[in-house]
Design an enzyme around this catalytic site. Structure first.
Site, short mmCIF file in Angstrom:
data_model
loop_
_atom_site.label_atom_id
_atom_site.label_comp_id
_atom_site.label_asym_id
_atom_site.label_seq_id
_atom_site.Cartn_x
_atom_site.Cartn_y
_atom_site.Cartn_z
N SER A 183 0.80 -1.23 0.00
CA SER A 183 0.00 0.00 0.00
C SER A 183 0.83 1.27 0.00
CB SER A 183 -0.95 0.01 1.20
OG SER A 183 -0.24 -0.22 2.41
N HIS B 168 0.20 5.04 6.92
CA HIS B 168 0.73 5.48 5.64
C HIS B 168 1.09 6.97 5.69
CE1 HIS B 168 -2.11 2.12 4.72
NE2 HIS B 168 -1.04 1.69 4.06
N ASP C 236 -2.90 8.19 7.65
CA ASP C 236 -3.87 7.37 8.37
C ASP C 236 -3.12 6.51 9.39
OD1 ASP C 236 -2.65 5.47 6.78
OD2 ASP C 236 -4.42 4.97 5.59
#
Length: 400
Positions: free
Chosen positions: A53, A360, A357
């Site tokens: 991610s 990240h 978040d």
């Protein structure tokens, strides 16, 4: 004896202070340069992106299943350049893949592989001609196929998807031209964080301890798979590898949440650091020239762990005011509920947050990371920086 110790202690303290000051100056330089990453020309024909991610630009949006990690809802993308919209990036805007690609002269990351079936004929023609590249990264993916299986595109599958792209290139251009273009292209890889999380979760669920033997076996599996991935990509034509190691995962908001004081999880950090040491050794061995199967392989290792350690030790030097909490989420440290929920809260000072978040980086964080790996000092990127592949020298060498 005491006087001798005191003198040594004074010297040690002075050296430590000097090193800290130097790192702070380097961080300040990176922060200042981060907004101006894009050269006037592209440094490589294409960028091919593999990982999790940190680099995913929307592949997970096309995967079936309610439990697939996605970033396709507000406030994700709230600052996306060109218009606020969730794009599948786990960021408020651009992510690390975008900023590395931008540093190499492109507009942003190449498109997500799974989006290409919905793309125009022009985009397909560019991919088949080896221009621009493709992003295969998937949120939640691991080095091991077993990592959160069924909820992502594991690294091995990402490489198979690249093989399909290469087949298109060979069909369009012929084997010789395709081989040449791939040898000049950049292969960006960032993966391993999810393997750490899955490993720790599995041990906890089974009531096991992280013994030396268990951890050593885990590292061995990871490095064996990583070696096979790089060797496989090399066999398909890759020569230039930009590898990002695992950062200080214990300092992510979701990990800090486990501490009453919001402290970093030293155990998680130690697990990541051990893997990073093994990865560094692997790359050094593959890039040493001793293995004739990998003749011509070059690599740049971006040390996200050391970079995060420096940023967290001196946030203002890197331009941050908050390196502890999530900008988007809810509850304590913004990490008790995930971003993208109806009750999610959003910070107003996103330029000064390291974390977007639960784990990240913000776009600003990604800018600093990409700047460090593109043209930063040797403690952040080794044995060469990405700028070496665009004909530029390290900024710090230019100033000496």
């Amino acid at each position: 004896m005491r006087r001798h110790q005191a003198i040594n202690g004074g010297i040690g303290a002075a050296v430590t202070l000097a090193m800290a000051t130097t790192i702070s100056i380097q961080l300040a330089a990176l922060a200042a340069a981060a907004a101006a990453l894009r050269p006037t020309t592209t440094a490589v024909p294409a960028v091919y992106v593999f990982g999790d991610s940190l680099l995913d630009v929307g592949n997970n949006n096309y995967l079936p299943g309610a439990d697939v990690p996605r970033a396709n809802m507000p406030y994700y993308g709230v600052d996306f350049p060109g218009g606020a919209r969730p794009t599948g990036r786990f960021s408020n805007g651009y992510n690390v893949a975008d900023l590395v690609a931008k540093a190499m002269g492109f507009r942003r990351s190449p498109p997500a592989y799974l989006s290409l079936s919905r793309r125009s004929g022009r985009r397909h023609r560019l991919v088949a001609r080896g221009i621009g590249g493709v992003n295969y990264a998937s949120g939640g993916a691991g080095i091991l196929d077993s990592t959160f299986a069924g909820k992502n595109i594991p690294l091995s599958k990402q490489v198979r998807n690249f093989d399909a792209t290469k087949a298109q290139m060979v069909l369009k251009l012929g084997a010789t031209t395709a081989k040449h273009l791939l040898s000049k292209s950049l292969f960006l890889i960032a993966i391993g964080t999810n393997d750490m999380a899955a490993f720790a979760t599995s041990l906890a669920n089974n009531g096991q301890m992280q013994s030396h033997a268990v951890v050593a076996a885990f590292y061995s599996d990871l490095i064996s798979n990583y070696s096979a991935i790089i060797t496989g990509l090399y066999g398909m034509g890759a020569r230039k590898f930009a590898v990002i190691n695992v950062g200080r995962i214990g300092c992510a908001p979701i990990e800090r949440l486990q501490s009453p004081t919001g402290a970093c999880d030293d155990g998680a950090d130690a697990l990541a650091a051990g893997f990073d040491d093994a990865l560094r050794s692997l790359l050094a061995s593959l890039g040493s020239g001793d293995d004739h199967r990998l003749d011509g392989l070059t690599y740049s290792l971006g040390d996200l762990y050391v970079l995060m350690r420096a940023i967290i030790a001196d946030p203002p030097a890197a331009g941050f005011a908050d390196v502890d909490s999530a900008c988007c989420g809810g509850g304590r440290l913004g990490a008790q509920s995930v971003c993208g929920q109806p009750n999610s809260t959003l910070c107003g000072d996103r330029l000064y947050h390291l974390f977007w978040d639960y784990g990240h980086p913000t776009q600003r964080g990604a800018e600093v990371i990409a700047s460090a790996f593109y043209d930063g000092p040797e403690q952040f990127t080794t044995p060469v920086s990405l700028s070496s592949w665009s004909g530029r020298e390290r900024r710090q060498q230019q100033t000496h």
